[in-house]
Design a protein around this motif. Structure first.
Motif, mmCIF file in Angstrom:
data_model
loop_
_atom_site.group_PDB
_atom_site.id
_atom_site.type_symbol
_atom_site.label_atom_id
_atom_site.label_comp_id
_atom_site.label_asym_id
_atom_site.label_seq_id
_atom_site.Cartn_x
_atom_site.Cartn_y
_atom_site.Cartn_z
ATOM 1 N N VAL A 134 0.860 -1.196 0.000
ATOM 2 C CA VAL A 134 0.000 0.000 0.000
ATOM 3 C C VAL A 134 0.890 1.238 0.000
ATOM 4 O O VAL A 134 1.653 1.461 0.940
ATOM 5 N N THR A 187 1.101 5.155 0.179
ATOM 6 C CA THR A 187 0.323 6.319 0.599
ATOM 7 C C THR A 187 1.149 7.572 0.352
ATOM 8 O O THR A 187 2.329 7.615 0.673
ATOM 9 N N THR A 209 4.921 6.771 1.246
ATOM 10 C CA THR A 209 5.179 5.711 2.219
ATOM 11 C C THR A 209 4.518 4.439 1.718
ATOM 12 O O THR A 209 3.423 4.503 1.157
ATOM 13 N N ALA A 210 5.192 3.326 1.906
ATOM 14 C CA ALA A 210 4.569 2.064 1.524
ATOM 15 C C ALA A 210 4.551 1.132 2.731
ATOM 16 O O ALA A 210 5.515 1.079 3.500
ATOM 17 N N ILE A 242 8.108 1.484 4.581
ATOM 18 C CA ILE A 242 9.295 2.221 4.116
ATOM 19 C C ILE A 242 8.858 3.560 3.559
ATOM 20 O O ILE A 242 7.715 3.716 3.119
ATOM 21 N N ASN A 243 9.778 4.506 3.597
ATOM 22 C CA ASN A 243 9.524 5.822 3.003
ATOM 23 C C ASN A 243 10.312 5.949 1.713
ATOM 24 O O ASN A 243 11.409 5.402 1.596
#
Lengths: 155, 323
Positions: free
Chosen positions: A80, A82, B41-42, B53-54
């Motif tokens: 996911v 975001t 972000t994931a 993680i970013n």
């Protein structure tokens, strides 16, 4: 569930088309990029090109791309992504992503979102109300990569 | 700033594109120098607990957009007899503080007359009205102060009339040009923007102009004098003893009013003023210098009408006898 399947399909399409970005050797990688949309004349037609954002002014449209790659040896599930929108930009169009108009508390297609109005009640949300965007990739096979994109203009 | 008019189809074919004119929808643009930072972000599972993680953060600095809008504030043409004040707003529609070169041109094609631009003035006390001695004067062709984005500045153009005919019209063009520079939209002035970035000419070309209108107000007075002779024999021969009634009709035409209008006439030679024969609009006036408007003597008559509005007609009569 229909929604999720749709995402799998559209991301699978973009997988094939995406140029392979250079990644460092991390197991799971996420890489952001931004380009500014320029309109160019090519053969008498107006086409969009994507330029390095060396000069950006209000009204310019930006293409935000986030690339991902599964560098691990195992499948990644429920991936996911975001992306809170920077306050200085406004979403220009919907895409293959869900949006949040309440600071990330809830997500859904823009058409399903509403915002409260001061007089009481709610109204349908517009692209200008979007605060975050979110993509869901059900599974990424080992070694697979892809990218997701949203367009926004500088307020 | 009205870019991206091209129709695009979103990736998701089920949703029509929702593109709209970008910046027009927002009251204020992002200030020049603002940093736009984007991080994604994931979160994901690999069998164990959910990890996240970013992405790296991409940063863009917003450059300065040079844009301006000029508009006339006057609802209708301003009446000018001696001098007049035209009001304009100059709005910095860019996104950084900018000064503008202000140039008023009184010679606009189609003008019935050209006024003279005496000066420009900035509405320093921001009350929308020109206050002599308070509002800062700026020479024509001079610079405005720095104007903040989306803050309208009222600029006055002080003009004087060459004495044009009543009802004649004229326009004055006020041009504002960004001090940093003007040019075709997209023209870049590297390093000239607020905060050290580039300054980029917006859709206005970084200049704009508007016209204010003047209409000349002038009053002219015509005097028509006639004489009617009555001789002692019932005829109209100017023989000795005949009475001559002089009538002077003053007619003010045009618009506005005229001040200190005074009608005076000498008693012709070989005639004698008939005492107490002076009238104004058929009302007798005494010969003495007193509260009424008229004074008469052997030398002549004077009727003081004072302020007279356009359209007014005043009639003075007096009689003399032929000696």
């Amino acid at each position: 569930m229909l929604l999720v399947r749709f995402h799998i399909f559209s991301l699978a399409c973009s997988l094939a088309l995406a140029s392979a970005p250079a990644f460092a050797q991390e197991p799971i990688e996420l890489k952001g990029d931004v380009k500014v949309v320029r309109i160019a004349e090519q053969g008498g037609k107006r086409v969009e090109t994507y330029a390095e954002p060396t000069q950006v002014v209000p009204g310019d449209r930006l293409k935000f791309t986030t690339s991902y790659r599964n560098g691990s040896g195992q499948a990644v599930q429920n991936f996911v992504i975001t992306n809170p929108l920077p306050k200085a930009v406004v979403l220009t169009e919907v895409g293959n992503f869900e949006v949040s108009v309440d600071g990330g508390k809830s997500f859904g297609k823009l058409a399903s979102r509403t915002v409260a109005i001061p007089e009481g009640g709610t109204r349908a949300a517009t692209v200008a109300d979007v605060e975050q965007v979110r993509w869901t990739v059900a599974s990424i096979a080992p070694g697979a990569s892809g990218s997701v994109t949203y367009f926004a203009s500088v307020r | 700033m009205k870019n991206s008019s091209a129709i695009r189809v979103a990736l998701n074919g089920t949703v029509a594109s929702l593109i709209f004119a970008s910046s027009a929808a927002y009251a204020a643009s992002v200030p020049a120098g603002t940093l736009i930072e984007n991080t994604a972000t994931a979160s994901f599972d690999t069998g164990g607990p959910t990890q996240s993680i970013n992405s790296n953060t991409v940063t863009i600095r917003v450059d300065e957009l040079l844009d301006v809008a000029v508009a006339s504030k006057d609802a209708s043409a301003i009446t000018i007899s001696g001098s007049a004040v035209l009001s304009f707003t100059v709005t910095n529609t860019g996104n950084g503080p900018e000064a503008f070169v202000l140039t008023a041109d009184p010679a606009v094609a189609g003008n019935g007359f050209n006024s003279t631009v005496d000066s420009l003035a900035i509405d320093t006390n921001n009350n929308g009205v020109y206050d002599a001695g308070i509002d800062t004067l700026v020479a024509n062709g001079g610079n405005s102060p720095l104007i903040n984005p989306d803050t309208p500045l009222t600029v006055f153009v002080l003009v004087s009339s060459p004495g044009a005919a009543d009802g004649s019209t004229s326009q004055v063009n006020l041009l504002a040009q960004a001090v940093t520079g003007t040019g075709a939209p997209g023209t870049v002035f590297p390093g000239a923007g607020e905060g050290g970035g580039a300054a980029v000419v917006g859709n206005s070309g970084a200049d704009d102009a508007a016209r204010g209108s003047l209409i000349s107000s002038a009053v002219s007075v015509s005097l028509v004098k006639t004489a009617t002779v009555s001789d002692p024999f019932g005829g109209s021969q100017p023989v000795p003893g005949a009475r001559i009634r002089f009538q002077i009709v003053a007619n003010a035409t045009g618009s506005g009013s005229i001040n200190n209008l005074k009608i005076s006439d000498a008693i012709p030679a070989s005639t004698t003023y008939v005492a107490n024969s002076l009238t104004l609009d058929s009302t007798p006036l005494t010969d003495l210098a007193d509260s009424d408007a008229g004074v008469a003597s052997a030398a002549g008559v004077v009727v003081t009408l004072g302020t007279t509005s356009a359209g007014a007609t005043r009639t003075v009569t007096f009689d003399v006898k032929v000696n």
